[in-house]
Design a protein around this motif. Structure first.
Motif, PDB file in Angstrom:
ATOM      1  N   LEU A 251       0.827  -1.196   0.000  1.00 52.11           N
ATOM      2  CA  LEU A 251       0.000   0.000   0.000  1.00 52.11           C
ATOM      3  C   LEU A 251       0.869   1.256   0.000  1.00 52.11           C
ATOM      4  O   LEU A 251       0.559   2.246  -0.691  1.00 52.11           O
ATOM      5  CB  LEU A 251      -0.931  -0.010   1.212  1.00 52.11           C
ATOM      6  N   ASP A 252       1.969   1.229   0.748  1.00 52.94           N
ATOM      7  CA  ASP A 252       2.901   2.368   0.748  1.00 52.94           C
ATOM      8  C   ASP A 252       3.422   2.647  -0.656  1.00 52.94           C
ATOM      9  O   ASP A 252       3.464   3.803  -1.103  1.00 52.94           O
ATOM     10  CB  ASP A 252       4.084   2.082   1.688  1.00 52.94           C
ATOM     11  N   LEU A 253       3.822   1.601  -1.350  1.00 50.55           N
ATOM     12  CA  LEU A 253       4.410   1.778  -2.675  1.00 50.55           C
ATOM     13  C   LEU A 253       3.374   2.279  -3.687  1.00 50.55           C
ATOM     14  O   LEU A 253       3.705   3.080  -4.567  1.00 50.55           O
ATOM     15  CB  LEU A 253       5.026   0.460  -3.149  1.00 50.55           C
ATOM     16  N   ILE A 254       2.123   1.825  -3.561  1.00 45.39           N
ATOM     17  CA  ILE A 254       1.078   2.312  -4.463  1.00 45.39           C
ATOM     18  C   ILE A 254       0.845   3.802  -4.252  1.00 45.39           C
ATOM     19  O   ILE A 254       0.739   4.579  -5.213  1.00 45.39           O
ATOM     20  CB  ILE A 254      -0.222   1.512  -4.252  1.00 45.39           C
ATOM     21  N   VAL A 255       0.773   4.221  -2.994  1.00 44.89           N
ATOM     22  CA  VAL A 255       0.560   5.640  -2.699  1.00 44.89           C
ATOM     23  C   VAL A 255       1.738   6.466  -3.213  1.00 44.89           C
ATOM     24  O   VAL A 255       1.549   7.518  -3.844  1.00 44.89           O
ATOM     25  CB  VAL A 255       0.362   5.859  -1.187  1.00 44.89           C
ATOM     26  N   LEU A 256       2.957   6.003  -2.975  1.00 47.19           N
ATOM     27  CA  LEU A 256       4.132   6.752  -3.421  1.00 47.19           C
ATOM     28  C   LEU A 256       4.175   6.844  -4.943  1.00 47.19           C
ATOM     29  O   LEU A 256       4.561   7.885  -5.493  1.00 47.19           O
ATOM     30  CB  LEU A 256       5.409   6.090  -2.889  1.00 47.19           C
ATOM     31  N   ALA A 257       3.794   5.776  -5.629  1.00 43.69           N
ATOM     32  CA  ALA A 257       3.774   5.819  -7.093  1.00 43.69           C
ATOM     33  C   ALA A 257       2.764   6.845  -7.594  1.00 43.69           C
ATOM     34  O   ALA A 257       3.044   7.622  -8.527  1.00 43.69           O
ATOM     35  CB  ALA A 257       3.447   4.431  -7.653  1.00 43.69           C
ATOM     36  N   GLY A 258       1.581   6.881  -6.973  1.00 47.88           N
ATOM     37  CA  GLY A 258       0.580   7.857  -7.390  1.00 47.88           C
ATOM     38  C   GLY A 258       1.015   9.288  -7.134  1.00 47.88           C
ATOM     39  O   GLY A 258       0.825  10.177  -7.977  1.00 47.88           O
TER      40      GLY A 258
END
Length: 277
Positions: A251-258
């Protein structure tokens, strides 16, 4: 008998051939290498910027408060990954925003980059990459020093995943720095840093896990809006003991990518607008 005038050569200039993608990538590498070379000649100032603030945070929060009994010995396992994430994120942001302001308003060095055989968006992206590299260095060099100061050990198998998270966090910070550096007027950049840096630092879950704020839901929401929170939580999820609950890494990586895509798009657009002025 009519005389035909001799043909005169046309004065029109043929349009320049488009620069090939491989040539642009070669220029990109050359410009990035030049920036890294300049950094190597300013290591004293760079490391002063990298070490001063995080070392004092580790000293006060991790050593002094623990020694006085105001913080538990386990607090170091929560604090160290957060401070390392903070360092990578903020150094990436600062080392992109401030050069942007100087290049466009004082030194005008950006004009040389704009004349290079490289597309304008690629010039802007080089600034993001360069700021992120400095951010990653800032985070990585703090790991052994923080471990020695606080007596914390991490499994060797976590170092590469931590490096990947710090790279993602530094890229997000650099993308935000490009946005700030191109959209904020030069005479207001100091005010911008004063207004934004302190809230970013203290609502980025660097000193506490986000999920530990269940008793303060209003503050938990504020921290959840801060992109730094997800860099801290991602780093903590890799190295903290099992008892420390963190936001899942995926979830952290998805948010950072967005967040990276959003701020990169806004920052590159602002860069192109400033370049055309």
């Amino acid at each position: 008998m009519s005389v035909t005038a001799p043909a005169t050569p046309s004065t029109a200039v043929a349009p320049a051939a488009p620069v090939r993608g491989l040539d642009q990538l070669a220029t990109f590498r050359a410009v990035l290498w030049r920036d890294m070379f300049v950094t190597s000649r300013e290591l004293g100032a760079f490391f002063a910027q990298v070490f001063l603030q995080p070392l004092f945070m580790l000293l006060i929060f991790g050593k002094v408060l623990t020694s006085l009994g105001y913080a538990s010995n386990d607090f170091a396992n929560v604090l160290l990954p957060g401070v390392i994430a903070l360092n990578a994120f903020l150094i990436g942001l600062e080392n992109t925003a401030l050069p942007m302001v100087m290049d466009f308003s004082f030194t005008r060095e950006i004009e040389d980059r704009l004349l290079s055989p490289m597309a304008i968006p690629l010039v802007a992206f080089e600034k993001i990459v360069f700021g992120a590299i400095r951010g990653v260095i800032a985070g990585v060099v703090l790991i052994p020093i923080g471990m020695l100061m606080l007596g914390v050990t991490w499994p060797l198998s976590t170092l590469l995943p931590v490096l990947g998270v710090l790279t993602a966090g530094a890229m997000v910070g650099a993308a935000m720095g490009l946005t700030f550096g191109t959209l904020v007027p030069p005479h207001r950049i100091q005010i911008m840093f004063t207004v934004t840096m302190t809230p970013l630092m203290f609502t980025g879950a660097t000193q506490f896990p986000l999920r530990a704020l269940d008793q303060l839901p209003w503050f938990q929401v504020i921290c959840a809006i801060n992109p730094l929170t997800y860099v801290s939580e991602a780093t903590r999820s890799l190295v903290a003991p099992p008892g420390v609950q963190s936001v899942p890494l995926w979830l952290d990586l998805i948010v950072l990518a967005g967040v990276f895509v959003l701020f990169s798009a806004v920052g590159i657009r602002g860069f192109m607008r400033r370049a055309m002025d």
